[in-house]
Design a protein around this motif. Structure first.
Motif, PDB file in Angstrom:
ATOM      1  N   GLU A 146       0.904  -1.192   0.290  1.00  0.00           N
ATOM      2  CA  GLU A 146       0.192  -0.111  -0.184  1.00  0.00           C
ATOM      3  C   GLU A 146       0.873   1.793  -0.027  1.00  0.00           C
ATOM      4  O   GLU A 146       0.470   2.543  -0.517  1.00  0.00           O
ATOM      5  CB  GLU A 146      -0.624   0.193   1.396  1.00  0.00           C
ATOM      6  CG  GLU A 146      -2.131  -1.071   0.926  1.00  0.00           C
ATOM      7  CD  GLU A 146      -3.258  -0.962   2.425  1.00  0.00           C
ATOM      8  OE1 GLU A 146      -2.341  -0.178   2.819  1.00  0.00           O
ATOM      9  OE2 GLU A 146      -4.074  -1.682   2.706  1.00  0.00           O
TER      10      GLU A 146
ATOM     11  N   LYS B 244       0.453   4.210  -3.219  1.00  0.00           N
ATOM     12  CA  LYS B 244       0.713   5.474  -2.949  1.00  0.00           C
ATOM     13  C   LYS B 244       1.412   6.618  -3.050  1.00  0.00           C
ATOM     14  O   LYS B 244       1.690   7.794  -3.205  1.00  0.00           O
ATOM     15  CB  LYS B 244      -0.065   5.648  -1.416  1.00  0.00           C
ATOM     16  CG  LYS B 244      -1.579   4.644  -0.781  1.00  0.00           C
ATOM     17  CD  LYS B 244      -1.565   5.445   0.768  1.00  0.00           C
ATOM     18  CE  LYS B 244      -2.596   4.786   0.933  1.00  0.00           C
ATOM     19  NZ  LYS B 244      -2.883   4.331   2.467  1.00  0.00           N
TER      20      LYS B 244
ATOM     21  N   GLN C  21      -3.356   8.509  -9.799  1.00  0.00           N
ATOM     22  CA  GLN C  21      -2.594   8.731  -9.010  1.00  0.00           C
ATOM     23  C   GLN C  21      -3.579   7.646  -7.975  1.00  0.00           C
ATOM     24  O   GLN C  21      -3.256   7.098  -6.678  1.00  0.00           O
ATOM     25  CB  GLN C  21      -1.840   9.523  -8.026  1.00  0.00           C
ATOM     26  CG  GLN C  21      -0.497   9.678  -9.345  1.00  0.00           C
ATOM     27  CD  GLN C  21      -0.338  11.809  -8.044  1.00  0.00           C
ATOM     28  OE1 GLN C  21      -0.777  12.576  -8.130  1.00  0.00           O
ATOM     29  NE2 GLN C  21       1.293  11.261  -8.023  1.00  0.00           N
TER      30      GLN C  21
ATOM     31  N   SER D 102      -3.951   4.984  -5.403  1.00  0.00           N
ATOM     32  CA  SER D 102      -3.769   4.124  -3.882  1.00  0.00           C
ATOM     33  C   SER D 102      -5.151   3.814  -3.181  1.00  0.00           C
ATOM     34  O   SER D 102      -5.155   3.340  -2.220  1.00  0.00           O
ATOM     35  CB  SER D 102      -3.614   5.660  -3.532  1.00  0.00           C
ATOM     36  OG  SER D 102      -5.118   6.133  -3.768  1.00  0.00           O
TER      37      SER D 102
END
Length: 305
Positions: A127, A131, A196, A200
């Motif tokens: 994660e 991100k 983006q 995420s």
């Protein structure tokens, strides 16, 4: 001195003199400022004499010789290792496909996802990785998807589109295309920022329709979208050397380094799959997280440029 002249001079004076380009100088100064010698930190390996592993390891350690200044070449070597390792598992598991993108999808489904379920630390590290994608990497994919006249003669745009549609789904792809497909510079940036957010794992709303990708889809989009597109362009020789150009900036390094640490992340998961009895998955996760931490320490100010 113009960059045309500088490249000629580099050629004519090498190896007696190695000429530094301004982008390279700026990057080395940034590493020194952050007191970081290298962004990539390898996972630690026990002695493994297995021939197949040693063959792939020979490719893997070639990566380190390109760093810190050539993360693009290091990425090429990392991708070669990742594809070769994925093909090994496809043959071993009789996956009944020879198409590389389908093999990589199967890797995401049968190997990567299982490990994220197995280790909270690894899931958290993944994660953090997704991100951290820089805007330049997201914009690069958007441009290759929607540019009307692909800059490269040998463009593989159709293959890129097919892979991305398979990863994110036709409905989300079409929604992005309908909103930003004209691809003005402003729309390219907005679409990149949206990508983006999608990567995420957050929910987005496009024209009243909500979308949110699950973890497997995000992994597939990183691998068969972000990573494959860059690899494809480099493989076909459709671009300038990114670090011998007047356009080289710190964000150019941020782009290549992100692709490198992402590919290395997935290679490490395949190593664990090959020899689970020899590794602690949580320890691997913490070692991989260190790469993302170092990446963000160096490039935090440049990820949205």
């Amino acid at each position: 001195m113009t960059y045309s002249k500088k490249r000629i001079e580099y050629n004519n004076k090498w190896p007696d003199k190695v000429i530094m380009f301004s982008g390279q100088e700026a990057f080395i100064n940034l590493l020194n400022e952050k007191d970081i010698q290298n962004i990539l930190c390898p996972i630690q390996l026990p002695l493994i004499n297995d021939f197949q592993f040693q063959r792939l390891l020979s490719f893997k350690i070639d990566i380190y010789e390109q760093l810190p200044q050539r993360p693009d070449i290091a990425f090429d070597l990392a991708w070669r290792t990742f594809e070769a390792y994925a093909t090994y598992f496809s043959k071993k598991g009789n996956w009944n496909t020879t198409k590389s993108w389908k093999i990589l999808n199967k890797v995401s489904e049968d190997i990567l996802e299982n490990q994220y379920n197995q280790s909270d630390d690894l899931n958290d590290a993944f994660e953090e990785l997704v991100k951290s994608i820089p805007l330049q990497a997201a914009e690069f994919l958007i441009k290759r998807l929607f540019e009307h006249e692909p800059a490269s003669i040998k463009s593989q745009q159709t293959q890129i589109i097919d892979r991305v549609k398979d990863s994110m789904g036709n409905e989300l792809f079409n929604a992005i295309q309908n909103k930003y497909g004209e691809l003005t510079p402003a729309d390219q940036r907005k679409a990149g920022m949206l990508l983006q957010i999608i990567l995420s794992g957050k929910e987005i709303d496009l024209n009243g329709v909500k979308f949110r990708l699950d973890r497997i889809s995000i992994a597939k989009l990183v691998i068969n979208g972000i990573l494959y597109t860059y690899r494809n362009e480099r493989f076909h020789g459709d671009s300038f050397s990114p670090f011998k150009s007047s356009k080289t900036q710190i964000k150019t390094y941020a782009h290549s380094y992100y692709l490198l640490i992402s590919t290395y992340f997935f290679i490490s998961q395949l190593i664990y799959k090959h020899f689970p009895e020899l590794f602690d998955l949580d320890l691997i996760a913490n070692q991989l997280r260190e790469n993302t931490i170092r990446y963000n320490q160096v490039f935090e100010k440049y990820k949205k440029r």
